[in-house]
Scaffold this motif. Structure first.
Motif, mmCIF file in Angstrom:
data_model
loop_
_atom_site.group_PDB
_atom_site.id
_atom_site.type_symbol
_atom_site.label_atom_id
_atom_site.label_comp_id
_atom_site.label_asym_id
_atom_site.label_seq_id
_atom_site.Cartn_x
_atom_site.Cartn_y
_atom_site.Cartn_z
ATOM 1 N N VAL A 99 0.856 -1.187 0.000
ATOM 2 C CA VAL A 99 0.000 0.000 0.000
ATOM 3 C C VAL A 99 0.892 1.237 0.000
ATOM 4 N N ALA A 100 0.536 2.227 -0.814
ATOM 5 C CA ALA A 100 1.267 3.499 -0.829
ATOM 6 C C ALA A 100 0.345 4.617 -0.353
ATOM 7 N N ILE A 145 -3.181 2.500 -3.775
ATOM 8 C CA ILE A 145 -2.733 3.815 -3.328
ATOM 9 C C ILE A 145 -3.843 4.531 -2.573
ATOM 10 N N ILE A 146 -3.479 5.084 -1.428
ATOM 11 C CA ILE A 146 -4.389 5.891 -0.609
ATOM 12 C C ILE A 146 -3.912 7.331 -0.672
ATOM 13 N N LYS A 172 -9.773 9.018 -10.496
ATOM 14 C CA LYS A 172 -9.558 8.740 -11.925
ATOM 15 C C LYS A 172 -8.119 8.304 -12.188
ATOM 16 N N ALA A 173 -7.176 8.875 -11.418
ATOM 17 C CA ALA A 173 -5.763 8.509 -11.576
ATOM 18 C C ALA A 173 -5.496 7.091 -11.100
ATOM 19 N N GLY A 174 -6.391 6.578 -10.240
ATOM 20 C CA GLY A 174 -6.251 5.199 -9.791
ATOM 21 C C GLY A 174 -6.149 5.004 -8.295
ATOM 22 N N ALA A 175 -6.329 6.075 -7.504
ATOM 23 C CA ALA A 175 -6.312 5.926 -6.049
ATOM 24 C C ALA A 175 -7.466 5.037 -5.603
ATOM 25 N N LYS A 211 -12.370 -0.182 -1.515
ATOM 26 C CA LYS A 211 -12.172 1.249 -1.764
ATOM 27 C C LYS A 211 -12.793 2.014 -0.606
ATOM 28 N N ARG A 212 -12.217 3.166 -0.268
ATOM 29 C CA ARG A 212 -12.715 3.932 0.872
ATOM 30 C C ARG A 212 -12.800 5.419 0.535
ATOM 31 N N ILE A 213 -13.992 5.997 0.712
ATOM 32 C CA ILE A 213 -14.176 7.448 0.623
ATOM 33 C C ILE A 213 -14.981 7.872 1.844
#
Length: 210
Positions: free
Chosen positions: A56-57, A84-85, A101-104, A129-131
């Motif tokens: 994980v980054a 990526i987070i 959109k970049a892939g996070a 995925k987390r928002i």
């Protein structure tokens, strides 16, 4: 940590050493994860990711030189499965959309790092995925609205820098009437009362930054 359980290897990229130190302490307190590399710029993040291939980054958006969005795109170009987070001070919907959109895989406000980082790392490592709810609400509020074009964003940045239409026309190589049309479109799309209001909205939503 249970026998046979693998440690989640974490890369953290942020230009503030204090935040990196805090993240290292938070992650280090967990038996199932470890910070294995750090970066202070987008380019360093790419190099460290390439060298260590973390599970994980954690990526800041605002870094000197190459920003976090550009770094995410570059990393995902080399490693499409990268998890990526994004850690950011910005809750604006446009920044969030760009990051996703970049892939996070997740977007976390820095103010919530102490409470939510560890759980978010585990979730993203597990394929989720987390928002955060407050950001999801902000995204929903602007769904379906017309986005500013690249040229309109250029005009808005120059308005934010204090330029009049005539000055903007010279800097962008446009006719002044064209600039006026762009300003009208910007006010309409952002539902802004005037130029100052448009700049305020643009900054809040992450359309532009200073």
């Amino acid at each position: 940590m249970a026998a046979g359980q693998k440690v989640i290897r974490v890369l953290t990229a942020d230009d503030h050493s204090l935040l990196r130190k805090g993240i290292r302490a938070l992650v280090g307190a967990e038996s199932d994860m470890q910070v294995i590399a750090e970066a202070s710029t987008g380019r360093e993040a790419i190099e460290e990711f390439r060298a260590h291939r973390p599970d994980v980054a954690l990526m800041d958006l605002q870094m000197p030189g190459m920003n976090g969005i550009e770094a995410i795109i570059a990393i995902r170009g080399e490693c499409p499965e990268a998890r990526i987070i994004v850690l950011s001070t910005y809750s604006g919907d446009v920044q969030v959309v760009r990051a996703l959109k970049a892939g996070a895989r997740a977007y976390l406000l820095k103010g919530n790092v102490n409470k939510e980082l560890v759980a978010t790392i585990r979730a993203v490592h597990g394929g989720q995925k987390r928002i955060p709810p407050e950001i999801a609400a902000e995204l929903a509020q602007h769904t379906g609205e017309d986005e500013l074009t690249e040229r309109e964003m250029d005009v808005l940045r120059l308005i934010a820098a204090g330029n009049a239409n005539k000055e903007i026309a010279v800097q962008l190589g446009l006719a002044e009437d064209t600039v006026k049309r762009h300003v009208t479109n910007i006010l309409s799309k952002l539902r802004a009362n005037d130029r100052t209001h448009a700049v305020t909205i643009g900054l809040k939503r992450g359309i532009i930054d200073l």
